[in-house]
Every structure is written in C-alpha cells, then in structure tokens.
Design a protein around this motif. Structure first.
Motif, PDB file in Angstrom:
ATOM      1  N   THR A  59      50.559  85.002 -36.125  1.00  0.00           N
ATOM      2  CA  THR A  59      50.101  85.665 -35.158  1.00  0.00           C
ATOM      3  C   THR A  59      51.592  85.853 -33.711  1.00  0.00           C
ATOM      4  O   THR A  59      51.544  85.769 -32.764  1.00  0.00           O
ATOM      5  CB  THR A  59      49.003  84.407 -34.219  1.00  0.00           C
ATOM      6  N   ARG A  65      55.615  93.343 -39.668  1.00  0.00           N
ATOM      7  CA  ARG A  65      53.678  93.360 -39.542  1.00  0.00           C
ATOM      8  C   ARG A  65      53.511  93.635 -38.657  1.00  0.00           C
ATOM      9  O   ARG A  65      52.289  93.776 -38.650  1.00  0.00           O
ATOM     10  CB  ARG A  65      54.249  91.586 -38.719  1.00  0.00           C
ATOM     11  N   ALA A  66      53.279  95.038 -38.571  1.00  0.00           N
ATOM     12  CA  ALA A  66      52.737  95.906 -36.955  1.00  0.00           C
ATOM     13  C   ALA A  66      53.600  96.896 -37.890  1.00  0.00           C
ATOM     14  O   ALA A  66      54.635  97.248 -37.694  1.00  0.00           O
ATOM     15  CB  ALA A  66      52.802  95.467 -35.985  1.00  0.00           C
ATOM     16  N   PRO A  90      48.372  95.921 -35.684  1.00  0.00           N
ATOM     17  CA  PRO A  90      49.240  94.400 -36.523  1.00  0.00           C
ATOM     18  C   PRO A  90      48.605  94.760 -38.547  1.00  0.00           C
ATOM     19  O   PRO A  90      47.402  94.430 -38.544  1.00  0.00           O
ATOM     20  CB  PRO A  90      47.985  93.520 -36.433  1.00  0.00           C
TER      21      PRO A  90
END
Length: 85
Positions: free
Chosen positions: A11, A34-35, A65
C-alpha cells in the motif's frame, strides 16, 4: 531516523517511475511494477504477478494499481506508459 527506515508494503507509494517504451519489443522490468499509468488512451497488454496475461483498457491519464512483470508490444496501443515500483 530517515524516511527510508520505515517499512514498505503493497500500500506504500511507488519509489520510482520510469517510461516504458515497447516500440522496439516487449518490456520486462528487473522487478515487477506495482502500478502503470497511460498518458494516452488505449490498451496495455501485460503479464501479472500471478502469471496471468491480461489486456487492460486505459483512459488518458489513468493509473492502475496492478503488479506487472511484462508489458507487451503486440496488444498495447496506449501511449506515454509509465511503470511505478
């Protein structure tokens, strides 16, 4: 204590962003993104972290994401693609 001493998890924000150029072929990063962001609308064909092959539809300026281990030239029409890790 510096900010790098804090833990990082799925996160946490990305630590770096790079341009992804698939004009010369498929792009395989050294570590999974991660994105992804596409500055121009279109599709982005990827392999996910779980090994699935997916084609994502991006609106211009959209960020997704999603963990991506490969970005394909064939099947990708979006422009200005950026990978975040």
């Amino acid at each position: 204590m510096s900010w790098r001493d804090f833990g990082r998890d799925s996160t946490s924000p990305a630590e770096d962003v790079i341009a992804i150029d698939v004009s010369g072929g498929d792009h395989t990063p050294a570590q999974p993104y991660r994105a992804l962001r596409a500055n121009g609308a279109g599709t982005v064909k990827i392999d996910t972290l779980s090994g699935s092959n997916r084609t994502l539809n991006f609106a211009a300026g959209e960020t997704r994401p999603v963990y991506a281990t490969k970005v394909y030239q064939t099947g990708t029409s979006a422009t200005g693609i950026e990978g975040m890790f």
